[in-house]
Write an enzyme that holds these catalytic residues in place. Structure first.
Site, PDB file in Angstrom:
ATOM      1  N   ASN A 186     -15.983 -17.167   8.617  1.00  0.00           N
ATOM      2  CA  ASN A 186     -16.960 -17.362   7.538  1.00  0.00           C
ATOM      3  C   ASN A 186     -17.585 -16.057   7.063  1.00  0.00           C
ATOM      4  O   ASN A 186     -18.433 -16.067   6.185  1.00  0.00           O
ATOM      5  CB  ASN A 186     -18.025 -18.418   7.907  1.00  0.00           C
ATOM      6  CG  ASN A 186     -18.558 -18.215   9.293  1.00  0.00           C
ATOM      7  OD1 ASN A 186     -18.609 -17.080   9.772  1.00  0.00           O
ATOM      8  ND2 ASN A 186     -18.935 -19.299   9.952  1.00  0.00           N
ATOM      9  N   HIS A 449       7.460   0.089  -2.723  1.00  0.00           N
ATOM     10  CA  HIS A 449       6.106   0.547  -2.375  1.00  0.00           C
ATOM     11  C   HIS A 449       5.099   0.053  -3.401  1.00  0.00           C
ATOM     12  O   HIS A 449       5.439  -0.173  -4.548  1.00  0.00           O
ATOM     13  CB  HIS A 449       6.076   2.067  -2.266  1.00  0.00           C
ATOM     14  CG  HIS A 449       6.623   2.527  -0.942  1.00  0.00           C
ATOM     15  ND1 HIS A 449       5.959   3.403  -0.126  1.00  0.00           N
ATOM     16  CD2 HIS A 449       7.753   2.168  -0.287  1.00  0.00           C
ATOM     17  CE1 HIS A 449       6.662   3.581   0.979  1.00  0.00           C
ATOM     18  NE2 HIS A 449       7.765   2.859   0.902  1.00  0.00           N
ATOM     19  N   GLU A 474       1.359   7.844   5.397  1.00  0.00           N
ATOM     20  CA  GLU A 474       0.878   8.837   4.429  1.00  0.00           C
ATOM     21  C   GLU A 474      -0.635   9.052   4.530  1.00  0.00           C
ATOM     22  O   GLU A 474      -1.125  10.139   4.256  1.00  0.00           O
ATOM     23  CB  GLU A 474       1.273   8.428   3.012  1.00  0.00           C
ATOM     24  CG  GLU A 474       0.664   7.117   2.567  1.00  0.00           C
ATOM     25  CD  GLU A 474       1.187   6.612   1.222  1.00  0.00           C
ATOM     26  OE1 GLU A 474       1.994   7.289   0.589  1.00  0.00           O
ATOM     27  OE2 GLU A 474       0.752   5.512   0.817  1.00  0.00           O
TER      28      GLU A 474
END
Ligand code: NOJ
Length: 669
Positions: A186, A449, A474
């Site tokens: 929640n 990607h 990266e």
């Protein structure tokens, strides 16, 4: 490979027509009887409820669709007919974590009709497996309902208790690259799927979707203390889905697991996708690759042409030589094509996908690669400009095909596609699908990607080999927050990993970051090796620079680790703490083990019972050195060998942020 012979090994379909249950409620159980799904229409509102071993997994939860141009469907319906289905087949994945996949379920096809108002009809399809279930809506052809604009789904998942959830927000972070939060259900935002939950009684659930084809991606929000409701990613105009009858929605699915590892080894979502649509898949080649890539992220090279250009002919030939010498099948080259010199992240920017920079001789490079038994891996960064890409796509794939390129990494760096639409909107989904289908015609694999979240389309189009949709390596080059924390990798196999292969780009050996010294890979070298077993992808990068690999004894592990597996097992895992997995090579009798931990050092106990009991194995072990530590001494590594049997129990200490990688090869008798 001929898919008709190898994909479908055994199938049995039995359809019994007519209503199986009395009144307004129908019930269907999994083949082993443990999971029961009930579907009913008590007060006219369509609902479903789920239990496992007699305990509620979902309380009665609403189902239905809301339209812009019609009244909601699912609120005033009654069941008019139902058909029960029994199905059992085993199909073969052309590549994957497991070769043979069992697809065995009990199903219901439930016809429904509104008894008030417009009198619309719909069909609910339910399939119940031993490890979970899926359902989807069908709106059949009917008078008065032609085109529909879906504004929302009424679909709910009403949990019986407040669960804990691992989640990333969908609307505030781009491309699913957020840091995973772990909170009570929640306290979640609107989150993307897969959503992984831990129930107070210890069960693990994963909610996701399968076969997302021409629809908006499914997200979830908590509409009251323990009810999750579907949110569909909107178009910029607010509508969610434009559809025409007849149409089917994607499957809404749930894996129900006793332990985290069972989430990873569930193939339910693949089973809910269509079988392979490509007749000849022999050109789809899993493989390991290196690239002109990390150098750009680390500031050594530039994507655009200039004195530090990475994608020069000379540098690419050097990478091809390295790949050939060390058994890599591919070399990814980014920054080869015109367009990087301008600010490509700005709206209106256009890349060319057919014109190389003058210092990159595509023909010479691909001919040289062919001679060396290596293939160039192409790169199409679109900057999110899908219209520009679609206008050039056929020519771009044709060029690559002509040059012997078999795999293209696509990219969509821009929060909005074409300056307007979200990646996970119906607009984005249509584009991503078009790319995969077009690429298949040119015998090209796609590593996508900044994608929309995968939903198992790889079963139908196995040329969709991998993707990002995760905070990848990266971030360890340039992220202002210092990089991915050690627990990240112990979470993603159980969240994003459930959606499909991840191009995480492991294998960093040099932990210095001269440009951003406060940002770095937060793991040991042994963990980087273990990732080749823990994070699945059929195209797996060795992300570091060749000069950081050359002469390093640990490269041997990457040279051998397969990308295509016969079997995968999770030996032990606590999400967010540690994971140990083993996988068996498809091409040999070798097994590989990967084990990783978070920021805490820990002892792992390995029961080698997964090995064949009647043979001995040479275990080539890559483990953290005694002084190893992800912050102070990441490169401390011990490489050793020993002979082991299936009855052995091994114990190893993993360093903080550490790992363990083992190759088990049968000893010749
Ligand atoms: C983001 C991708 O994730 C990364 O791998 C790539 O190098 C850049 N975009 C440029 O295309």
């Amino acid at each position: 490979m001929n898919k008709t012979i190898t994909c479908l090994l055994f199938a049995l379909i039995l359809v019994i027509s007519g209503c199986q249950n009395s009144g307004n409620e129908l019930e269907v159980s999994s083949p082993d009887g443990s999971i029961k799904v009930k579907v009913g229409t008590d007060t006219g509102q369509l609902y479903y409820a789920v239990e496992k071993d007699g305990q509620a997994v979902l309380l009665p939860s609403k189902l239905g669709l809301r339209f812009k141009n019609h009244s909601a469907l699912g609120e005033k319906v009654k069941i008019t007919a139902s058909e029960h289905q029994t199905f059992n087949e085993t199909w073969e994945q052309p590549w994957g974590e497991k070769r043979l996949v069992e697809n065995r379920y009990e199903g219901l096809r439930i016809s429904l009709k509104e008894n008030k108002g417009e009198g619309k009809s719909m069909i609910l399809h339910v399939k119940v497996y031993n490890d979970g279930f899926g359902f989807r809506y069908e709106v059949p052809e009917q008078t008065g309902l032609d085109s529909m604009i879906i504004m929302d789904e009424i679909t709910e998942f009403r949990l019986p208790e407040v669960a804990m959830a691992w989640w990333t927000p969908i609307y505030t972070e781009n491309y699913y690259e957020g840091i995973t939060r772990y909170t009570s259900v929640n306290d979640i935002d609107t989150v993307n799927c897969p959503l992984t939950l831990e129930m107070p009684g210890g069960k693990f659930l994963a909610i996701q979707e399968a076969n997302l084809t021409d629809y908006a991606a499914m997200n979830l929000y908590c509409s009251d203390s323990s009810t999750l409701t579907v949110d569909l990613t909107p178009w910029s105009t607010g509508e969610k889905v434009f559809a025409k009858a007849p149409f089917v929605s994607p499957w809404r699915t749930m894996i129900i697991a006793e332990k985290p590892g069972d989430l990873v080894t569930s193939y339910l979502n693949l089973n809910l996708n269509e079988p392979c649509a490509i007749d000849d898949v022999s050109w789809i080649e899993p493989g390991r690759y290196i690239g002109i890539w990390w150098g750009m992220h680390m500031g050594k090279y530039t994507w655009h042409m200039g004195s530090n250009h990475g994608a020069t002919t000379e540098n690419t030939l050097r990478h091809i030589d390295f790949a050939a010498k060390h058994g890599f099948s591919g070399v990814l080259v980014e920054g080869w094509n015109i367009g990087w010199e301008n600010d490509w992240t700005k709206e209106g920017h256009r890349f060319s996908f057919t014109e190389s920079y003058p210092d990159f001789d595509l023909e010479k490079i691909t001919q040289y690669a062919q001679k060396k038994g290596v293939r160039l891996i192409g790169h199409h960064e679109t900057g999110g400009a899908t219209q520009n890409y679609e206008a050039q796509m056929e020519a771009a794939f044709a060029l690559y095909q002509q040059m012997g390129v078999r795999c293209v990494k696509t990219g969509y760096v821009s929060p909005l596609l074409d300056g307007k639409e979200r990646h996970s909107s119906q607009y984005g989904i249509r584009h991503f699908r078009k790319v995969v289908e077009t690429a298949a015609r040119y015998q090209i694999m796609i590593d996508n990607h900044e994608p929309a979240m995968p939903t198992g389309l790889r079963r139908t189009y196995p040329n969709l080999v991998s993707g990002e949709g995760v905070r990848g390596q990266e971030y360890n080059a340039w992220s202002p927050d210092g990089g991915n924390k050690p627990d990240h990798l112990t979470i993603i196999p159980f969240t994003r990993g459930l959606a499909g292969p991840i191009d995480y780009t492991p294998g960093i050996f040099n932990f210095d970051n001269p440009v951003n010294p406060n940002t770095r890979v937060q793991s040991t070298l042994a963990l980087q090796l273990a990732l080749y077993v823990i994070i699945y992808s059929p195209v797996q990068m060795a992300a570091d620079l060749p000069e950081n690999y050359e002469g390093h004894p640990a490269l041997r592990f990457i040279e051998h680790v397969p990308v295509n597996w016969d079997v995968t097992r999770v030996l032990d895992a606590i999400i967010g703490d540690h994971v140990t997995m083993v996988r068996k090579d498809r091409a040999s009798d070798d097994w590989y083990l990967g084990s990783i931990t978070d920021e805490n050092s820990r002892m792992v106990e390995l029961d080698l019972g997964f090995l064949d009991s009647n043979r001995s194995y040479n275990a080539e072990i890559y483990r953290d050195g005694d002084e190893a530590d992800y912050q102070h001494n990441p490169t401390s590594l011990i490489i050793e060998s020993r002979t082991v049997q299936s009855t052995d129990l091994l114990q190893y200490q993993l360093a903080r942020g550490g790992g363990l990688a083992i190759r088990f090869s049968p000893v010749a008798q």
